[in-house]
Design a protein around this motif. Sequence first.
Motif, PDB file in Angstrom:
ATOM      1  N   MET B   1       0.838  -1.195   0.000  1.00 22.22           N
ATOM      2  CA  MET B   1       0.000   0.000   0.000  1.00 22.22           C
ATOM      3  C   MET B   1       0.878   1.252   0.000  1.00 22.22           C
ATOM      4  O   MET B   1       1.621   1.495   0.930  1.00 22.22           O
ATOM      5  CB  MET B   1      -0.859   0.021   1.268  1.00 22.22           C
ATOM      6  CG  MET B   1      -1.813  -1.133   1.348  1.00 22.22           C
ATOM      7  SD  MET B   1      -3.490  -0.594   1.401  1.00 22.22           S
ATOM      8  CE  MET B   1      -3.550   0.356   2.902  1.00 22.22           C
ATOM      9  N   ALA B   2       0.767   1.967  -1.058  1.00 25.40           N
ATOM     10  CA  ALA B   2       1.578   3.191  -1.100  1.00 25.40           C
ATOM     11  C   ALA B   2       0.924   4.193  -2.046  1.00 25.40           C
ATOM     12  O   ALA B   2       0.240   3.807  -2.995  1.00 25.40           O
ATOM     13  CB  ALA B   2       2.988   2.876  -1.577  1.00 25.40           C
ATOM     14  N   ILE B   3       1.127   5.442  -1.751  1.00 23.47           N
ATOM     15  CA  ILE B   3       0.698   6.488  -2.670  1.00 23.47           C
ATOM     16  C   ILE B   3       1.956   7.037  -3.317  1.00 23.47           C
ATOM     17  O   ILE B   3       2.877   7.480  -2.633  1.00 23.47           O
ATOM     18  CB  ILE B   3      -0.073   7.587  -1.927  1.00 23.47           C
ATOM     19  CG1 ILE B   3      -1.390   7.017  -1.399  1.00 23.47           C
ATOM     20  CG2 ILE B   3      -0.342   8.759  -2.853  1.00 23.47           C
ATOM     21  CD1 ILE B   3      -2.171   7.972  -0.538  1.00 23.47           C
ATOM     22  N   PHE B   4       2.019   6.947  -4.641  1.00 24.64           N
ATOM     23  CA  PHE B   4       3.242   7.361  -5.329  1.00 24.64           C
ATOM     24  C   PHE B   4       3.234   8.848  -5.665  1.00 24.64           C
ATOM     25  O   PHE B   4       4.244   9.526  -5.494  1.00 24.64           O
ATOM     26  CB  PHE B   4       3.416   6.552  -6.624  1.00 24.64           C
ATOM     27  CG  PHE B   4       3.579   5.082  -6.401  1.00 24.64           C
ATOM     28  CD1 PHE B   4       4.553   4.597  -5.530  1.00 24.64           C
ATOM     29  CD2 PHE B   4       2.765   4.171  -7.060  1.00 24.64           C
ATOM     30  CE1 PHE B   4       4.704   3.239  -5.331  1.00 24.64           C
ATOM     31  CE2 PHE B   4       2.915   2.819  -6.860  1.00 24.64           C
ATOM     32  CZ  PHE B   4       3.892   2.342  -5.984  1.00 24.64           C
ATOM     33  N   LEU B  83      -1.722   8.477  -8.088  1.00 26.88           N
ATOM     34  CA  LEU B  83      -1.003   7.280  -8.519  1.00 26.88           C
ATOM     35  C   LEU B  83      -0.683   6.458  -7.283  1.00 26.88           C
ATOM     36  O   LEU B  83       0.005   6.936  -6.381  1.00 26.88           O
ATOM     37  CB  LEU B  83       0.291   7.673  -9.238  1.00 26.88           C
ATOM     38  CG  LEU B  83       0.088   8.578 -10.455  1.00 26.88           C
ATOM     39  CD1 LEU B  83       1.392   9.236 -10.865  1.00 26.88           C
ATOM     40  CD2 LEU B  83      -0.472   7.774 -11.607  1.00 26.88           C
ATOM     41  N   THR B  84      -1.220   5.249  -7.226  1.00 27.24           N
ATOM     42  CA  THR B  84      -1.038   4.429  -6.027  1.00 27.24           C
ATOM     43  C   THR B  84      -0.627   3.018  -6.416  1.00 27.24           C
ATOM     44  O   THR B  84      -0.644   2.655  -7.591  1.00 27.24           O
ATOM     45  CB  THR B  84      -2.359   4.334  -5.235  1.00 27.24           C
ATOM     46  OG1 THR B  84      -3.340   3.751  -6.089  1.00 27.24           O
ATOM     47  CG2 THR B  84      -2.839   5.680  -4.766  1.00 27.24           C
ATOM     48  N   SER B  90      -7.789   3.313  -0.337  1.00 24.33           N
ATOM     49  CA  SER B  90      -8.329   4.603   0.123  1.00 24.33           C
ATOM     50  C   SER B  90      -8.176   5.711  -0.920  1.00 24.33           C
ATOM     51  O   SER B  90      -8.351   6.878  -0.599  1.00 24.33           O
ATOM     52  CB  SER B  90      -7.617   5.017   1.404  1.00 24.33           C
ATOM     53  OG  SER B  90      -6.261   5.267   1.118  1.00 24.33           O
ATOM     54  N   ALA B  91      -7.861   5.310  -2.165  1.00 22.61           N
ATOM     55  CA  ALA B  91      -7.552   6.346  -3.163  1.00 22.61           C
ATOM     56  C   ALA B  91      -8.710   7.323  -3.358  1.00 22.61           C
ATOM     57  O   ALA B  91      -8.509   8.538  -3.400  1.00 22.61           O
ATOM     58  CB  ALA B  91      -7.183   5.689  -4.486  1.00 22.61           C
ATOM     59  N   GLU B  92      -9.942   6.785  -3.477  1.00 23.91           N
ATOM     60  CA  GLU B  92     -11.081   7.672  -3.740  1.00 23.91           C
ATOM     61  C   GLU B  92     -11.314   8.665  -2.607  1.00 23.91           C
ATOM     62  O   GLU B  92     -11.514   9.849  -2.838  1.00 23.91           O
ATOM     63  CB  GLU B  92     -12.357   6.848  -3.972  1.00 23.91           C
ATOM     64  CG  GLU B  92     -12.671   6.641  -5.438  1.00 23.91           C
ATOM     65  CD  GLU B  92     -12.440   5.201  -5.857  1.00 23.91           C
ATOM     66  OE1 GLU B  92     -12.486   4.336  -4.962  1.00 23.91           O
ATOM     67  OE2 GLU B  92     -12.190   4.954  -7.045  1.00 23.91           O
ATOM     68  N   SER B 133       0.273  11.414   6.347  1.00 21.10           N
ATOM     69  CA  SER B 133      -0.278  10.643   7.459  1.00 21.10           C
ATOM     70  C   SER B 133      -0.891   9.336   6.978  1.00 21.10           C
ATOM     71  O   SER B 133      -0.821   8.322   7.663  1.00 21.10           O
ATOM     72  CB  SER B 133      -1.330  11.467   8.199  1.00 21.10           C
ATOM     73  OG  SER B 133      -2.425  11.697   7.346  1.00 21.10           O
ATOM     74  N   SER B 134      -1.479   9.354   5.758  1.00 22.22           N
ATOM     75  CA  SER B 134      -2.115   8.125   5.310  1.00 22.22           C
ATOM     76  C   SER B 134      -1.067   7.089   4.921  1.00 22.22           C
ATOM     77  O   SER B 134      -1.359   5.907   4.824  1.00 22.22           O
ATOM     78  CB  SER B 134      -3.021   8.404   4.122  1.00 22.22           C
ATOM     79  OG  SER B 134      -2.251   8.671   2.973  1.00 22.22           O
ATOM     80  N   GLN B 135       0.165   7.544   4.691  1.00 19.75           N
ATOM     81  CA  GLN B 135       1.216   6.597   4.333  1.00 19.75           C
ATOM     82  C   GLN B 135       1.702   5.810   5.531  1.00 19.75           C
ATOM     83  O   GLN B 135       2.049   4.644   5.425  1.00 19.75           O
ATOM     84  CB  GLN B 135       2.398   7.374   3.747  1.00 19.75           C
ATOM     85  CG  GLN B 135       2.241   7.571   2.265  1.00 19.75           C
ATOM     86  CD  GLN B 135       3.559   7.438   1.582  1.00 19.75           C
ATOM     87  OE1 GLN B 135       4.427   8.263   1.766  1.00 19.75           O
ATOM     88  NE2 GLN B 135       3.730   6.372   0.836  1.00 19.75           N
ATOM     89  N   THR B 136       1.769   6.468   6.664  1.00 19.42           N
ATOM     90  CA  THR B 136       2.296   5.788   7.838  1.00 19.42           C
ATOM     91  C   THR B 136       1.313   4.749   8.362  1.00 19.42           C
ATOM     92  O   THR B 136       1.708   3.778   8.977  1.00 19.42           O
ATOM     93  CB  THR B 136       2.588   6.807   8.956  1.00 19.42           C
ATOM     94  OG1 THR B 136       1.422   7.611   9.122  1.00 19.42           O
ATOM     95  CG2 THR B 136       3.774   7.662   8.619  1.00 19.42           C
ATOM     96  N   SER B 137       0.014   4.969   8.099  1.00 25.08           N
ATOM     97  CA  SER B 137      -0.970   4.040   8.648  1.00 25.08           C
ATOM     98  C   SER B 137      -0.971   2.722   7.886  1.00 25.08           C
ATOM     99  O   SER B 137      -0.609   2.671   6.739  1.00 25.08           O
ATOM    100  CB  SER B 137      -2.354   4.660   8.624  1.00 25.08           C
ATOM    101  OG  SER B 137      -2.734   4.892   7.287  1.00 25.08           O
TER     102      SER B 137
END
Lengths: 238, 137
Positions: B1-4, B83-84, B90-92, B133-137
């Motif tokens: 899970m990552a947001i690029f 881009l994820t 949780s992209a939307e 913050s959403s990356q650390t979760s």
Amino acid sequence: MAYAQPHPRLSVLSNTSQSSIDHLSPTASSTRFSLPSAPSVVSNKPSAPRPNIYDRNLNKTRVSEVSASAFSFLFSEIVQYTQKRVSGINDLERRLNTLGYRIGTRVLELMVWRAESSSKTPKREIRFLPALMLIHTQVWKAVFGKAADAIEKSVENADEYMIIDNDPPIERHISVPRDMSQLSCSSFTAGIVEAVMDCLGFPARVTAHNTPTTQFPSRTTILIKLEKSVLDREELLK
Amino acid sequence: MAIFGLWVINKAGGLVYQRNFADGLAQLTSNEYLVLAGTLHGIHAITSRLSPMGSSSGAQVIEGESFKMTILLTVTGTKFVLLTSLAEVSAESTLQKVYEAFADAVMKNPFHTPEMPIRSEGFDTRITALIGSSQTS
């Protein structure tokens, strides 16, 4: 700055050399105030018993709230409009101050009317520090819905006082570009404070300055520089 | 899970905001990002006309082997592209929050010119708070 005139800052918006009294009177300069032609509006709708906005009870809107988003958009447009018509940051701040001044005179009148009209012993602040406290809490609450965060007195200059707001609501969505970093849109607030001070009988020059801290990046200091006559009078009242 | 990464594309197809958050995609030059954004804008316009059932909102998700591209088209024509990784769910909702931050920190900022590149510290801060913050979760 010319302090000789009673309100030198009121004449900023126009280039004409009208006396400042003209600016205070809404009827003397209809172009500046663009008064709606109220009687014709009412007479056009004889069936609608909607009261004229000027006849509405002033207490009606006492506790009603204003959309912060709508205000943000409006204030953003005010800043953009003003910015198009000035030549520099100082000019922009002065114009925002002037716009705030017009609000401040009305805010004080309305506040005093609401607070003192029902009182059996209406009073008026004549000492400086209670007046400053009034601005810090009452004016801030009337305008922004919360009290300011601190009052400070300058160590170097006896005539300088500061009101500090850690997160001014009018600047919440504003990011000033780097090349204009000394601009503070709270000059608008400074104008409100200046008007309240003037109308209470404490002529002062009020400016706004950015004083960011790491915790509060939009912390703003409203600097009040009192005229000498105020300090002299305070001395006499002691 | 990552947001690029996050792109904001204006209604004319110009890239007005681009930011990378994690490694995983090839690093491109700013010119290449501009071309990609313009291409996506064109593809999106085509996909919105492909529907046999009348009007369509256009492509919402484009998936590759290693990444997923989620597109949020607003009523004003601005597009938010996230881009994820494929597993990101949780992209939307993230895009909705980006839209909110955009409305607050960009559109209400008197120093922003509509349709021009976004240079707003407030927006950067909001995005860092949101995606950081959403990356650390």
